[in-house]
Design a protein around this motif. Structure first.
Motif: not given
Length: 195
Positions: A73-98
């Protein structure tokens, strides 16, 4: 002679079943999943998937889902199984200004976890918007806008068991939501009228 190699025998059962669940994911047709080498120093046991989704308007979402297991276990995890996600998405220029885009990006993750029934704790992360402009003889569009989501959470283990399929399904839903694909079974509206 059949049997389990000594290296396989040392793999904790909790981690082995978690990996099996992630390997059994069947994403929708617009998404491709593959296995990659995981980071080596974050936890004693690690597994990683990559994903890529093409949206209806040509947007591209790429990502990684990493499963980490530390039997101590790891104290920062609060458990023994940690999932890490990284997602990158291209944006429409209009949406990027929101100005609310970071909150919207984070909601893609939290709603995916809830919709898929993932049992989690200790969720945290960041959402970052980036814009790049090209000048001179560099090929590509003059400007690109992207959103990057980095998050991690702990899968809840009950009686020595954790169901990882909902976590993997949430990662897939997150990536498809990021490119604007509707939920499975829902059609996109066509605003063009015959005329």
């Amino acid at each position: 002679m059949t049997g389990t190699s000594s290296a396989e025998a040392e793999v904790p059962e909790l981690f082995r079943t978690a990996v099996t669940a992630l390997r059994s994911l069947r994403p929708r047709p617009e998404m491709e999943l593959g296995e990659v080498r995981p980071p080596q120093r974050l936890a004693p046991w690690a597994f990683a998937l990559t994903g890529e989704v093409n949206g209806a308007a040509g947007e591209l979402s790429t990502g990684r889902l990493i499963l980490l297991h530390d039997p101590e276990g790891a104290e920062a995890w609060d458990g023994v199984l940690r999932l890490v996600a990284y997602v990158r998405v291209e944006l429409d220029p209009e949406l990027a200004g929101d100005p609310l885009l970071p909150e919207v990006g984070w909601s893609w993750l939290t709603e995916a976890l809830d919709n898929c029934g993932a049992d989690w704790t200790a969720l945290g992360g960041t959402v970052t918007q980036t814009s790049s402009a090209r000048f001179g003889d560099i090929a590509g569009p003059a400007r690109t806008d992207d959103l990057e989501l980095r998050a991690s959470w702990t899968a809840v283990v009950t009686d020595g068991h954790a169901e990882l399929s909902p976590h993997g399904a949430a990662f897939c839903e997150l990536m498809t939501s990021a490119v604007g694909l509707p939920p499975v079974g829902v059609s996109m509206l066509d605003h063009h009228r015959p005329g």
